[in-house]
Write a protein that holds these residues in place. Structure first.
Motif, short mmCIF file in Angstrom:
data_model
loop_
_atom_site.label_atom_id
_atom_site.label_comp_id
_atom_site.label_asym_id
_atom_site.label_seq_id
_atom_site.Cartn_x
_atom_site.Cartn_y
_atom_site.Cartn_z
N THR A 135 28.33 50.15 16.89
CA THR A 135 28.54 49.47 18.16
C THR A 135 29.95 48.91 18.19
O THR A 135 30.38 48.23 17.25
N LEU A 136 30.66 49.20 19.28
CA LEU A 136 32.04 48.73 19.46
C LEU A 136 32.10 47.81 20.66
O LEU A 136 31.57 48.13 21.74
N THR A 137 32.70 46.63 20.48
CA THR A 137 32.92 45.68 21.57
C THR A 137 34.42 45.55 21.78
O THR A 137 35.13 45.06 20.89
N ASP A 138 34.86 45.98 22.93
CA ASP A 138 36.30 46.00 23.23
C ASP A 138 37.08 46.73 22.13
O ASP A 138 38.16 46.30 21.71
N GLY A 139 36.48 47.82 21.64
CA GLY A 139 37.17 48.64 20.65
C GLY A 139 37.05 48.16 19.22
O GLY A 139 37.55 48.82 18.31
N VAL A 140 36.36 47.03 18.99
CA VAL A 140 36.21 46.49 17.64
C VAL A 140 34.77 46.68 17.19
O VAL A 140 33.82 46.40 17.93
N SER A 141 34.59 47.19 15.94
CA SER A 141 33.24 47.42 15.42
C SER A 141 32.52 46.09 15.22
O SER A 141 32.99 45.20 14.51
N THR A 142 31.36 45.94 15.89
CA THR A 142 30.56 44.71 15.79
C THR A 142 29.16 44.96 15.25
O THR A 142 28.38 44.01 15.12
N GLY A 143 28.81 46.19 14.95
CA GLY A 143 27.48 46.47 14.43
C GLY A 143 27.39 47.87 13.87
O GLY A 143 28.08 48.79 14.35
N ARG A 144 26.57 48.04 12.82
CA ARG A 144 26.40 49.35 12.19
C ARG A 144 24.94 49.47 11.76
O ARG A 144 24.42 48.57 11.10
N LYS A 145 24.29 50.58 12.11
CA LYS A 145 22.88 50.79 11.81
C LYS A 145 22.68 52.20 11.28
O LYS A 145 23.13 53.17 11.88
N LEU A 146 22.01 52.30 10.09
CA LEU A 146 21.71 53.62 9.51
C LEU A 146 20.54 54.23 10.26
O LEU A 146 19.46 53.65 10.35
N VAL A 147 20.76 55.42 10.82
CA VAL A 147 19.73 56.09 11.60
C VAL A 147 19.21 57.35 10.93
O VAL A 147 18.13 57.84 11.29
N ARG A 148 19.93 57.88 9.92
CA ARG A 148 19.47 59.11 9.27
C ARG A 148 20.08 59.23 7.89
O ARG A 148 21.23 58.87 7.68
N SER A 149 19.26 59.71 6.93
CA SER A 149 19.72 59.96 5.57
C SER A 149 19.10 61.27 5.10
O SER A 149 17.87 61.38 5.00
N VAL A 150 19.95 62.28 4.82
CA VAL A 150 19.47 63.62 4.48
C VAL A 150 20.22 64.11 3.24
O VAL A 150 21.45 63.95 3.14
#
Length: 221
Positions: A135-150
């Motif tokens: 997730t980017l807010t005004d171009g700055v990363s504010t969140g990261r979530k792992l959605v897949r691991s293969v």
């Protein structure tokens, strides 16, 4: 006594008659006055009665009310709405690879000298691919979530062979391998060992075990 009673009765009767005559022939002025008074009294009775004056008393609760003091905290002051532009929020996906270390397995190999190690199968590390939602807010990363691991590449286990073969120590006085022991005899002979050797073997040094009985340079021939 009887005569006196009669006289008293006569006097009382005379006085009563005089009084009655006077009442009937009384003063006409007084009569008119009495008549007027009666008319006035009658007129007063016919006139409408005046409404009674009722004194009003203010009600007890008409006194000024005491001020009410509230114990509740004052309402928070709401700041005016900000006129700044709303932040821009966007999401994107990112992938990242992560190595998976290979395992190692050892096996015994009786064809190899004891303690010797040989790689039979070389190990290869695996690869794991991770996918994140960023997730980017005004171009700055504010969140990261792992959605897949293969696991995109399986690791290969490394196989190592370890030798278990017992090797004899050879006496350097003989060509070939004559074991080093307290005594060595030729196999099939009359010696009692404890070690035996099969010839012919060349004597290249001192015949310490007396294996070359004919002294031709060869033992057990």
């Amino acid at each position: 006594m009887i005569v006196g009673g009669v006289l008293l009765s006569s006097v009382l009767l005379c006085c009563s008659g005089v009084t009655l005559i006077g009442a009937l022939a009384g003063d006409p002025q007084q009569s008119r006055t009495s008549t007027s008074a009666g008319k006035k009294s009658q007129g007063a009775s016919l006139a409408p009665a005046a409404e009674p004056v009722v004194a009003t008393t203010p009600p007890e609760d008409s006194a000024p009310a005491a001020p009410v003091i509230s114990s509740a905290p004052p309402a928070p002051t709401v700041p005016p709405a900000s006129t700044a532009p709303a932040p821009t929020v966007e999401t994107r996906t990112e992938t990242k690879t992560q190595p998976i270390r290979h395992a190692e397995r050892t096996v015994k190999d009786p064809s190899l000298a004891k303690g010797k190690r040989v790689v039979r199968t070389r190990g290869v590390d695996g690869v794991r691919t991770l996918t994140y939602q960023v997730t980017l807010t005004d171009g700055v990363s504010t969140g990261r979530k792992l959605v897949r691991s293969v696991v995109t590449r399986q690791p290969v286990t490394q196989v190592v062979a370890v030798g278990t073969k017992q090797q004899r120590e050879c006496d350097p006085n003989y060509g070939g391998c004559v074991p080093i022991a307290s005594d060595v005899d030729c196999a099939g002979g009359n010696g009692n060992g404890p070690a035996y050797v099969t010839g012919p073997l060349r004597v290249i040094g001192t015949d310490i075990y007396d294996l070359d009985r004919d002294h031709d340079g060869y033992a057990c021939n």
